[in-house]
Design a protein around this motif. Structure first.
Motif, PDB file in Angstrom:
ATOM      1  N   LEU A   1     -13.473   8.288   6.125  1.00 19.85           N
ATOM      2  CA  LEU A   1     -13.652   7.853   7.505  1.00 19.85           C
ATOM      3  C   LEU A   1     -13.151   6.428   7.659  1.00 19.85           C
ATOM      4  CD1 LEU A   1     -17.322   9.080   8.089  1.00 19.85           C
ATOM      5  CD2 LEU A   1     -15.191  10.342   8.462  1.00 19.85           C
ATOM      6  N   LEU A   2     -12.430   6.198   8.744  1.00 21.70           N
ATOM      7  CA  LEU A   2     -11.985   4.853   9.098  1.00 21.70           C
ATOM      8  C   LEU A   2     -12.794   4.395  10.293  1.00 21.70           C
ATOM      9  CD1 LEU A   2      -8.100   5.273   8.891  1.00 21.70           C
ATOM     10  CD2 LEU A   2      -9.699   4.553   7.094  1.00 21.70           C
ATOM     11  N   THR A   3     -13.305   3.186  10.232  1.00 22.46           N
ATOM     12  CA  THR A   3     -14.077   2.656  11.345  1.00 22.46           C
ATOM     13  C   THR A   3     -13.667   1.220  11.609  1.00 22.46           C
ATOM     14  OG1 THR A   3     -16.298   2.540  12.309  1.00 22.46           O
ATOM     15  CG2 THR A   3     -16.063   1.812  10.010  1.00 22.46           C
ATOM     16  N   GLY A   4     -14.059   0.740  12.751  1.00 22.45           N
ATOM     17  CA  GLY A   4     -13.736  -0.619  13.154  1.00 22.45           C
ATOM     18  C   GLY A   4     -13.743  -0.699  14.665  1.00 22.45           C
ATOM     19  N   PRO A   5     -13.593  -1.894  15.190  1.00 23.64           N
ATOM     20  CA  PRO A   5     -13.642  -2.064  16.644  1.00 23.64           C
ATOM     21  C   PRO A   5     -12.429  -1.421  17.320  1.00 23.64           C
ATOM     22  CG  PRO A   5     -12.985  -4.105  15.588  1.00 23.64           C
ATOM     23  CD  PRO A   5     -13.361  -3.161  14.483  1.00 23.64           C
TER      24      PRO A   5
ATOM     25  N   ARG B   1      -8.992  -0.849  19.017  1.00 24.38           N
ATOM     26  CA  ARG B   1      -7.675  -1.485  18.897  1.00 24.38           C
ATOM     27  C   ARG B   1      -7.453  -2.192  17.557  1.00 24.38           C
ATOM     28  NH1 ARG B   1      -4.443  -1.583  22.764  1.00 24.38           N
ATOM     29  NH2 ARG B   1      -3.577  -3.614  22.301  1.00 24.38           N
ATOM     30  N   CYS B   2      -8.226  -1.820  16.531  1.00 28.42           N
ATOM     31  CA  CYS B   2      -8.035  -2.450  15.218  1.00 28.42           C
ATOM     32  C   CYS B   2      -6.964  -1.744  14.395  1.00 28.42           C
ATOM     33  CB  CYS B   2      -9.350  -2.513  14.449  1.00 28.42           C
ATOM     34  SG  CYS B   2      -9.959  -0.910  13.896  1.00 28.42           S
ATOM     35  N   GLY B   3      -6.554  -0.535  14.806  1.00 27.90           N
ATOM     36  CA  GLY B   3      -5.508   0.180  14.084  1.00 27.90           C
ATOM     37  C   GLY B   3      -5.947   1.461  13.403  1.00 27.90           C
ATOM     38  N   LYS B   4      -7.105   1.998  13.769  1.00 26.39           N
ATOM     39  CA  LYS B   4      -7.586   3.231  13.136  1.00 26.39           C
ATOM     40  C   LYS B   4      -6.610   4.390  13.356  1.00 26.39           C
ATOM     41  CE  LYS B   4     -11.494   3.216  15.409  1.00 26.39           C
ATOM     42  NZ  LYS B   4     -11.530   1.958  16.155  1.00 26.39           N
TER      43      LYS B   4
ATOM     44  N   VAL C   1     -18.893  11.285   2.184  1.00 23.46           N
ATOM     45  CA  VAL C   1     -17.845  10.530   2.871  1.00 23.46           C
ATOM     46  C   VAL C   1     -17.716   9.132   2.274  1.00 23.46           C
ATOM     47  CG1 VAL C   1     -18.230  11.756   5.056  1.00 23.46           C
ATOM     48  CG2 VAL C   1     -19.295   9.530   4.705  1.00 23.46           C
ATOM     49  N   THR C   2     -16.514   8.614   2.359  1.00 21.72           N
ATOM     50  CA  THR C   2     -16.302   7.194   2.110  1.00 21.72           C
ATOM     51  C   THR C   2     -15.922   6.587   3.452  1.00 21.72           C
ATOM     52  OG1 THR C   2     -13.960   7.469   1.585  1.00 21.72           O
ATOM     53  CG2 THR C   2     -15.501   7.536  -0.261  1.00 21.72           C
ATOM     54  N   VAL C   3     -16.419   5.401   3.712  1.00 20.77           N
ATOM     55  CA  VAL C   3     -16.165   4.727   4.981  1.00 20.77           C
ATOM     56  C   VAL C   3     -15.408   3.445   4.692  1.00 20.77           C
ATOM     57  CG1 VAL C   3     -17.196   3.694   7.039  1.00 20.77           C
ATOM     58  CG2 VAL C   3     -18.295   5.674   5.950  1.00 20.77           C
ATOM     59  N   GLU C   4     -14.313   3.256   5.401  1.00 15.82           N
ATOM     60  CA  GLU C   4     -13.512   2.048   5.230  1.00 15.82           C
ATOM     61  C   GLU C   4     -13.349   1.350   6.572  1.00 15.82           C
ATOM     62  OE1 GLU C   4      -9.312   0.519   3.330  1.00 15.82           O
ATOM     63  OE2 GLU C   4      -9.894   2.607   3.114  1.00 15.82           O
ATOM     64  N   TRP C   5     -13.653   0.064   6.583  1.00 15.59           N
ATOM     65  CA  TRP C   5     -13.457  -0.744   7.783  1.00 15.59           C
ATOM     66  C   TRP C   5     -11.986  -1.101   7.900  1.00 15.59           C
ATOM     67  CZ3 TRP C   5     -16.452  -2.532  11.783  1.00 15.59           C
ATOM     68  CH2 TRP C   5     -17.787  -2.130  11.746  1.00 15.59           C
ATOM     69  N   VAL C   6     -11.436  -0.874   9.071  1.00 15.73           N
ATOM     70  CA  VAL C   6     -10.039  -1.220   9.329  1.00 15.73           C
ATOM     71  C   VAL C   6     -10.015  -2.626   9.915  1.00 15.73           C
ATOM     72  CG1 VAL C   6      -7.947  -0.613  10.594  1.00 15.73           C
ATOM     73  CG2 VAL C   6      -9.468   1.192   9.740  1.00 15.73           C
ATOM     74  N   ARG C   7      -9.243  -3.480   9.260  1.00 15.15           N
ATOM     75  CA  ARG C   7      -9.074  -4.861   9.710  1.00 15.15           C
ATOM     76  C   ARG C   7      -7.582  -5.163   9.736  1.00 15.15           C
ATOM     77  NH1 ARG C   7     -14.163  -5.410   8.792  1.00 15.15           N
ATOM     78  NH2 ARG C   7     -15.358  -5.825   7.011  1.00 15.15           N
ATOM     79  N   GLU C   8      -7.219  -6.150  10.499  1.00 12.40           N
ATOM     80  CA  GLU C   8      -5.807  -6.517  10.593  1.00 12.40           C
ATOM     81  C   GLU C   8      -5.221  -6.806   9.214  1.00 12.40           C
ATOM     82  OE1 GLU C   8      -2.881  -9.651  12.912  1.00 12.40           O
ATOM     83  OE2 GLU C   8      -4.987  -9.532  13.473  1.00 12.40           O
ATOM     84  N   ALA C   9      -5.992  -7.460   8.365  1.00  9.90           N
ATOM     85  CA  ALA C   9      -5.495  -7.849   7.042  1.00  9.90           C
ATOM     86  C   ALA C   9      -5.342  -6.666   6.092  1.00  9.90           C
ATOM     87  CB  ALA C   9      -6.423  -8.891   6.422  1.00  9.90           C
TER      88      ALA C   9
ATOM     89  N   ASP D   1      -2.498  -2.148   7.036  1.00  6.43           N
ATOM     90  CA  ASP D   1      -1.191  -1.656   6.604  1.00  6.43           C
ATOM     91  C   ASP D   1      -1.238  -0.993   5.234  1.00  6.43           C
ATOM     92  OD1 ASP D   1      -0.032  -2.471   8.967  1.00  6.43           O
ATOM     93  OD2 ASP D   1       0.622  -4.406   8.165  1.00  6.43           O
ATOM     94  N   ALA D   2      -2.224  -1.338   4.414  1.00  3.62           N
ATOM     95  CA  ALA D   2      -2.337  -0.750   3.078  1.00  3.62           C
ATOM     96  C   ALA D   2      -3.106   0.570   3.083  1.00  3.62           C
ATOM     97  CB  ALA D   2      -3.019  -1.740   2.130  1.00  3.62           C
ATOM     98  N   ILE D   3      -3.845   0.835   4.134  1.00  2.00           N
ATOM     99  CA  ILE D   3      -4.713   2.017   4.173  1.00  2.00           C
ATOM    100  C   ILE D   3      -3.935   3.330   4.075  1.00  2.00           C
ATOM    101  CG2 ILE D   3      -6.308   3.319   5.654  1.00  2.00           C
ATOM    102  CD1 ILE D   3      -7.450   0.572   6.532  1.00  2.00           C
TER     103      ILE D   3
END
Length: 174
Positions: A4-8, A10-13, A149-157, A160-162
């Motif tokens: 699972l990808l999460t984040g605010p 418009r972060c790029g999910k 599940v594994t949860v990963e926060w999507v951040r600008e930094a 691109d590697a996700i």
């Protein structure tokens, strides 16, 4: 394992999921499910369109122009699109090598059929890649607390590697 990808907003999910789909397909992996993209008019976001990854069928998930349907923020949700496009895409995607669901959030969860489709997908052996709304409330919160599940926060930094990391992780488990 489900990712699972999460984040605010418009972060790029969604972009990370799209790139992961491209990577998996380039490796010959069958990917099914649904992606959701924002639509803009004169620079302003006016809604969201979902697309079945297998059939290409699209429909407006929510729009500022709708006059009926449940309200989420400034948008009105189109339950018929969820019923006719999103739910069939999720159900059919279980027969692929990988299922993508973008997104598990308030708009989609106004449909009991969507919630059931996600629960069925999580119980199925097909790996799930999904974006999920932040927070611990309701279905999105329950999904992120699952042990499978594994949860990963999507951040600008990190965004691109996700895709490459997810592609490798999923491909090695197929």
């Amino acid at each position: 394992m489900n990712h699972l990808l999460t984040g605010p907003p418009r972060c790029g999910k969604t972009t990370a999921l799209e790139r992961t789909v491209e990577c998996l397909r380039a490796d010959g992996v069958a990917v099914g499910g649904v992606l959701t993209r924002e639509r803009r008019r004169d620079g302003d976001r006016v809604g969201f369109v979902c697309r079945d990854l297998d059939s290409g069928e699209e429909g407006w998930l929510a729009s500022v122009d709708r006059e009926d349907g449940p309200r989420v923020g400034k948008y009105r949700v189109d339950r018929e699109t969820i019923r006719d496009v999103v739910v069939p895409a999720v159900e059919a995607g279980r027969s692929a090598d990988v299922l993508v669901v973008d997104e598990i959030a308030a708009m989609q969860c106004h449909s009991a059929a969507f919630v059931a489709a996600v629960e069925n997908a999580l119980a199925h052996e097909t790996p799930l890649l999904a974006s999920v709304a932040t927070g611990s409330e309701g279905v999105p919160g329950a999904v992120t607390r699952r042990e499978d599940v594994t949860v990963e926060w999507v951040r600008e930094a990190t965004r691109d590697a996700i895709p490459g990391r997810l592609c490798r992780s999923v491909s090695t488990r197929l």
